[in-house]
Design a protein around this motif. Structure first.
Motif, mmCIF file in Angstrom:
data_model
loop_
_atom_site.group_PDB
_atom_site.id
_atom_site.type_symbol
_atom_site.label_atom_id
_atom_site.label_comp_id
_atom_site.label_asym_id
_atom_site.label_seq_id
_atom_site.Cartn_x
_atom_site.Cartn_y
_atom_site.Cartn_z
ATOM 1 N N PHE A 87 0.829 -1.196 0.000
ATOM 2 C CA PHE A 87 0.000 0.000 0.000
ATOM 3 C C PHE A 87 0.871 1.256 0.000
ATOM 4 N N ASP A 88 0.325 2.334 -0.575
ATOM 5 C CA ASP A 88 1.003 3.626 -0.531
ATOM 6 C C ASP A 88 0.535 4.437 0.687
ATOM 7 N N THR A 89 -0.416 3.883 1.445
ATOM 8 C CA THR A 89 -1.064 4.661 2.512
ATOM 9 C C THR A 89 -0.419 4.401 3.881
ATOM 10 N N ILE A 90 -1.117 4.761 4.920
ATOM 11 C CA ILE A 90 -0.600 4.580 6.268
ATOM 12 C C ILE A 90 -1.613 3.793 7.095
ATOM 13 N N ILE A 190 0.659 4.496 25.706
ATOM 14 C CA ILE A 190 -0.479 4.021 24.913
ATOM 15 C C ILE A 190 0.043 2.985 23.913
ATOM 16 N N PRO A 191 -0.475 1.731 23.944
ATOM 17 C CA PRO A 191 0.097 0.670 23.105
ATOM 18 C C PRO A 191 -0.365 0.737 21.649
ATOM 19 N N LEU A 192 -0.203 1.914 21.041
ATOM 20 C CA LEU A 192 -0.588 2.124 19.644
ATOM 21 C C LEU A 192 0.505 2.936 18.944
ATOM 22 N N CYS A 193 0.558 2.828 17.625
ATOM 23 C CA CYS A 193 1.431 3.713 16.846
ATOM 24 C C CYS A 193 0.875 3.817 15.436
ATOM 25 N N ILE A 194 1.403 4.782 14.696
ATOM 26 C CA ILE A 194 1.050 4.944 13.282
ATOM 27 C C ILE A 194 2.212 4.381 12.459
ATOM 28 N N VAL A 195 1.895 3.689 11.373
ATOM 29 C CA VAL A 195 2.943 3.138 10.518
ATOM 30 C C VAL A 195 2.756 3.652 9.089
ATOM 31 N N ASP A 196 3.861 3.982 8.451
ATOM 32 C CA ASP A 196 3.853 4.349 7.035
ATOM 33 C C ASP A 196 4.148 3.068 6.260
ATOM 34 N N PHE A 197 3.154 2.556 5.522
ATOM 35 C CA PHE A 197 3.316 1.272 4.834
ATOM 36 C C PHE A 197 4.423 1.326 3.784
ATOM 37 N N VAL A 214 2.670 12.670 7.790
ATOM 38 C CA VAL A 214 3.409 11.479 7.379
ATOM 39 C C VAL A 214 3.399 11.545 5.850
ATOM 40 N N ARG A 215 4.515 11.925 5.263
ATOM 41 C CA ARG A 215 4.568 12.260 3.818
ATOM 42 C C ARG A 215 3.427 13.237 3.488
ATOM 43 N N ASP A 216 2.509 12.847 2.577
ATOM 44 C CA ASP A 216 1.423 13.768 2.201
ATOM 45 C C ASP A 216 0.159 13.554 3.033
ATOM 46 N N TYR A 217 0.274 12.750 4.058
ATOM 47 C CA TYR A 217 -0.895 12.466 4.887
ATOM 48 C C TYR A 217 -0.829 13.286 6.171
ATOM 49 N N TYR A 218 -1.870 14.069 6.403
ATOM 50 C CA TYR A 218 -1.953 14.885 7.609
ATOM 51 C C TYR A 218 -2.742 14.098 8.655
ATOM 52 N N GLU A 231 -7.661 10.978 12.704
ATOM 53 C CA GLU A 231 -8.224 11.363 11.411
ATOM 54 C C GLU A 231 -7.068 11.649 10.468
ATOM 55 N N VAL A 232 -7.189 11.189 9.215
ATOM 56 C CA VAL A 232 -6.108 11.394 8.252
ATOM 57 C C VAL A 232 -6.667 12.034 6.987
ATOM 58 N N PHE A 233 -5.937 13.011 6.483
ATOM 59 C CA PHE A 233 -6.328 13.692 5.245
ATOM 60 C C PHE A 233 -5.154 13.634 4.264
ATOM 61 N N TYR A 234 -5.453 13.297 3.021
ATOM 62 C CA TYR A 234 -4.416 13.282 1.998
ATOM 63 C C TYR A 234 -4.250 14.704 1.470
ATOM 64 N N LEU A 235 -3.153 15.347 1.816
ATOM 65 C CA LEU A 235 -2.935 16.758 1.469
ATOM 66 C C LEU A 235 -1.598 16.929 0.752
ATOM 67 N N PRO A 236 -1.539 16.521 -0.519
ATOM 68 C CA PRO A 236 -0.262 16.678 -1.231
ATOM 69 C C PRO A 236 0.071 18.153 -1.439
#
Ligand SMILES: [Zn+2]
Length: 239
Positions: A87-90, A190-197, A214-218, A231-236
């Motif tokens: 995936f290109d997403t997170i 907090i046992p969570l994290c965000i990952v960039d795939f 995270v790159r173009d993801y806010y 919440e994530v927004f794709y903001l290139p």
């Protein structure tokens, strides 16, 4: 005679006026010292309040012998990362059971290939035993969210991370777990994290964060007891 009496009366007035003046001056001095003292003690309280402690996890050491089975960069069957790496997403990872949830920002087929699709919104929810979650996203708008409810008394399972991550990935996850608490406060990471795939970089979901790119993801996050909303927004960038 009459005149003398009057003179005497004025003296009495002056006497009481002076007493009153002295009382006023003394009251002002007392009030001044009282407020000065109050300021000092409130300063003491706020100094005490500022005694924050940064809790770090730098001492975590990987005990994974076969690094090709790393949950993040390897191909362990228990981890969905080998699928999401296309995936290109997170995504978001529940670390205690390594449950990976993707933000539905783009449409993919079952092989992980991106597919064009009409306007649609996707919903997903579940309970892993460690977390309950719901995700939704509108790929055509480039927006998605994941809400996670943690267990009442959550605690990060560092043994699980040491057992299943190579040292490189473990260090990235450990760095993301760093958090801040007040001296004496009963607070856990907090046992969570965000990952960039795409890059396999790990980003913190500790409660002092509010938003980052995270790159173009806010990514925006909000914390409420044991609920974490993202919440994530794709903001290139505009070129
Ligand atoms: Zn690894």
């Amino acid at each position: 005679m009459k005149k003398e009496k009057r003179y005497y009366q004025i003296r009495i007035d002056y006497f009481w006026l002076s007493i009153l003046a002295v009382i006023i001056v003394i009251s002002i001095i007392i009030a001044y010292y009282a407020s000065a003292h109050e300021q000092t003690s409130s300063q003491l309280v706020s100094t005490k309040h500022r005694a924050d402690i940064d809790v770090t996890f730098d001492d975590l050491r990987s005990s994974l012998e076969n690094t090709s089975e790393c949950y993040l960069c390897g191909n362990a069957e228990e981890s969905l990362m080998s699928y999401f790496r296309n995936f290109d997403t997170i995504g978001l990872i529940s670390l205690n059971d390594w449950y990976v949830i993707d933000f539905p920002l783009k449409n993919y087929d079952e092989n992980g290939n991106e597919v064009e699709s009409a306007t649609s919104t996707s919903f997903l929810s579940g309970n892993t035993g460690e977390i309950s979650y719901s995700s939704d996203g509108t790929p055509s708008r480039g927006m998605a969210s994941i809400d996670v409810t943690l267990l009442e008394n959550y605690e990060i399972d560092t043994n699980m991370l040491e057992d299943h991550l190579c040292q490189n990935c473990l260090s990235k996850v450990a760095a993301s777990l760093e958090y801040r608490k007040t001296d004496g406060e009963n607070k856990e990471a907090i046992p969570l994290c965000i990952v960039d795939f795409k890059t396999l970089e790990i980003y913190s979901l500790q409660d002092y964060w509010r938003a980052y790119f995270v790159r173009d993801y806010y990514v925006e996050m909000d914390f409420d007891d044991n609920i974490v909303r993202t919440e994530v927004f794709y903001l290139p960038e505009r070129i």
